[in-house]
Design an enzyme around this catalytic site. Structure first.
Site, mmCIF file in Angstrom:
data_model
loop_
_atom_site.group_PDB
_atom_site.id
_atom_site.type_symbol
_atom_site.label_atom_id
_atom_site.label_comp_id
_atom_site.label_asym_id
_atom_site.label_seq_id
_atom_site.Cartn_x
_atom_site.Cartn_y
_atom_site.Cartn_z
ATOM 1 N N TYR A 140 1.262 -1.346 -0.047
ATOM 2 C CA TYR A 140 -0.230 0.044 0.016
ATOM 3 C C TYR A 140 0.794 1.046 -0.346
ATOM 4 O O TYR A 140 1.719 1.506 0.852
ATOM 5 C CB TYR A 140 -0.368 -0.174 0.822
ATOM 6 C CG TYR A 140 -1.791 -1.076 1.676
ATOM 7 C CD1 TYR A 140 -2.926 -1.252 1.502
ATOM 8 C CD2 TYR A 140 -1.634 -2.266 2.107
ATOM 9 C CE1 TYR A 140 -4.385 -2.006 1.160
ATOM 10 C CE2 TYR A 140 -2.386 -3.400 2.110
ATOM 11 C CZ TYR A 140 -3.649 -3.458 1.535
ATOM 12 O OH TYR A 140 -4.696 -3.855 1.890
ATOM 13 N N TYR B 96 -5.352 -5.474 10.764
ATOM 14 C CA TYR B 96 -5.903 -6.289 9.299
ATOM 15 C C TYR B 96 -6.049 -7.689 10.016
ATOM 16 O O TYR B 96 -6.687 -7.888 8.657
ATOM 17 C CB TYR B 96 -4.103 -6.049 9.141
ATOM 18 C CG TYR B 96 -4.259 -6.239 7.593
ATOM 19 C CD1 TYR B 96 -4.732 -4.947 6.807
ATOM 20 C CD2 TYR B 96 -3.854 -7.017 7.067
ATOM 21 C CE1 TYR B 96 -4.760 -4.650 5.134
ATOM 22 C CE2 TYR B 96 -3.680 -7.549 5.548
ATOM 23 C CZ TYR B 96 -3.897 -6.207 4.283
ATOM 24 O OH TYR B 96 -4.133 -6.087 3.344
ATOM 25 N N PRO C 13 -11.961 0.315 0.501
ATOM 26 C CA PRO C 13 -11.083 -1.692 0.308
ATOM 27 C C PRO C 13 -9.517 -1.311 0.919
ATOM 28 O O PRO C 13 -8.995 -1.528 0.934
ATOM 29 C CB PRO C 13 -11.197 -1.188 -1.443
ATOM 30 C CG PRO C 13 -11.254 0.025 -1.438
ATOM 31 C CD PRO C 13 -12.075 1.091 -1.280
ATOM 32 N N LYS D 294 -11.405 -5.162 4.291
ATOM 33 C CA LYS D 294 -12.654 -5.025 5.370
ATOM 34 C C LYS D 294 -14.007 -5.974 5.066
ATOM 35 O O LYS D 294 -14.394 -5.931 6.032
ATOM 36 C CB LYS D 294 -13.087 -3.942 6.472
ATOM 37 C CG LYS D 294 -11.150 -4.530 7.102
ATOM 38 C CD LYS D 294 -11.157 -4.295 8.273
ATOM 39 C CE LYS D 294 -9.928 -5.126 9.170
ATOM 40 N NZ LYS D 294 -9.121 -6.102 8.101
#
Length: 389
Positions: free
Chosen positions: A200, A384, A292, A296
């Site tokens: 990310y 997470y 997103p 989740k």
């Protein structure tokens, strides 16, 4: 026609609930307004929490997941070129599994078909009746004929735009929403992923994500304005933009190729309260949406299904309504924690049009804190992999 539970929606949440109920001997019928092929064509997330994996195993559909899923012990955050790995296994003792939502849906569809459990695809004009009373009914049109099903309960698993939440009287429901001023432009390509774990990335040019569906199929995203058009993005433009948003070592490993699919998804946070209205229960996207960024969406739908399935099992096996009465509160407590996590990740990693120099310094300080604090990294890892049910 009569059944115990009518499930509206044949996405993963509806199919998973149906499979769990069937294995407990609880009769159920699924109604879906789209075709089975359409449902399978939807490209969605692919990061499964361990709780979701356990639930799929409980439903008897975990074999292909175990064979083809990719266990991930961590993921990386990148900020202005700096990489920070989040060691999920080391910090929490848990891992996530990369396995596409399309594959989950296919596995559940196959299991339902093999069991011969009733499903009506392309069911039109679905209407809910008397769900506030003791004898709910659902009517629909199938192959040109009108049908009606009497039932004990209705499970609304029909998504954000479905009929179930829309059937609730306006005064009985409260909604909370944040619409983000950007979307994700996603591209699917048959090339090996740029990294063995998800990356990310936040950059001065916007957010990017390097993900995958398998060892040979990659899924990439870049942040774009809400008014952006897919047609404006050639594959070459997409890969050029992706590479300039991720750290150099990641960019060098990105392998371009012709896109299999390309689309733009808007981002929003949305929660409806409560999730129960008499004998109607909302689950998954029918009751809440998260961006997103925190992986989740599907996992929250699975936790709703867990709570609802346990409540229905308890009702039929133990003649107790305690689980049904607690469903909304239990589900929403977990939902709001996931909404918070997804919101915080979205704020950290995206460029907001209205952001000031102060806002940018706060984002930088937040990333610096993550790189220097074991406690902060543990908090990110714990969220997470998924909070306990």
């Amino acid at each position: 026609m009569r059944t115990q539970v009518v499930i509206v929606g044949a996405g993963p949440s509806g199919l998973l609930l149906g499979q769990l109920l069937s294995r407990q001997g609880i009769d159920n019928v699924i109604l879906e307004r789209k075709s089975a092929d359409y449902v399978l064509s939807r490209i969605r997330a692919g990061v499964l929490e361990p709780g979701t994996v356990d639930l799929l195993n409980e439903a008897g559909v975990g074999q292909r997941l175990a064979e083809e899923g990719l266990p991930h012990d961590g993921f990386s955050l990148a900020f202005e070129g700096r990489l920070q790995r989040v060691d999920l296994k080391g910090l929490t003792g848990k891992q996530v599994t990369v396995y596409g939502q399309t594959e989950v849906t296919q596995d559940l569809m196959d299991a339902r078909q093999a069991a011969g459990t009733a499903s009506f695809y392309e069911a039109e004009d679905v209407q809910l009746h008397d769900f506030e009373g003791a004898s709910p009914r659902v009517s629909f049109t199938f192959e040109g004929r009108r049908h009606e099903i009497a039932c004990d309960f209705i499970a609304g698993c029909d998504g954000f735009h479905g009929i179930c939440r829309a059937s609730v009287p306006a005064g009985a429901i409260e909604t909370f929403e944040r619409v983000y001023p950007f979307g994700w432009l996603g591209l699917l390509v048959d090339q090996p992923p740029a990294a063995h774990e998800l990356v990310y990335a936040s950059s001065p040019f916007g957010f990017a994500l390097c993900s995958m569906r398998s060892q040979t199929r990659s899924r990439y995203y870049v942040q774009v304005p809400l008014d952006e058009k897919v047609e404006a993005w050639s594959d070459q433009r997409f890969f050029d933009e992706l590479r300039r948003r991720v750290p150099e070592e990641v960019a060098a490993a990105v392998t371009a190729g012709p896109s299999l699919e390309k689309s733009i998804a808007p981002l929003r946070s949305f929660v409806a309260e409560p999730l129960r209205f008499g004998r109607l229960f909302l689950a998954g996207d029918a009751g809440h949406i998260v961006p997103p960024t925190g992986a989740k969406g599907l996992n929250l739908a699975a936790s709703d299904v867990h709570y609802l399935f346990e409540a229905l099992r308890e009702h039929y096996a133990e003649h107790s309504n305690a689980g049904l009465d607690a469903y909304s509160g239990r589900a929403l407590a977990r939902v709001w924690k996931a909404v918070r996590f997804s919101w915080s990740m979205t704020n950290l990693l995206h460029l907001f049009p209205e952001a000031s120099a102060f806002d940018q310094r706060i984002r930088r300080a937040e990333f610096d804190y993550l790189t220097q604090s074991q406690a902060a990294l543990t908090s990110v890892a714990e969220n997470y992999v998924g909070l306990p049910y």
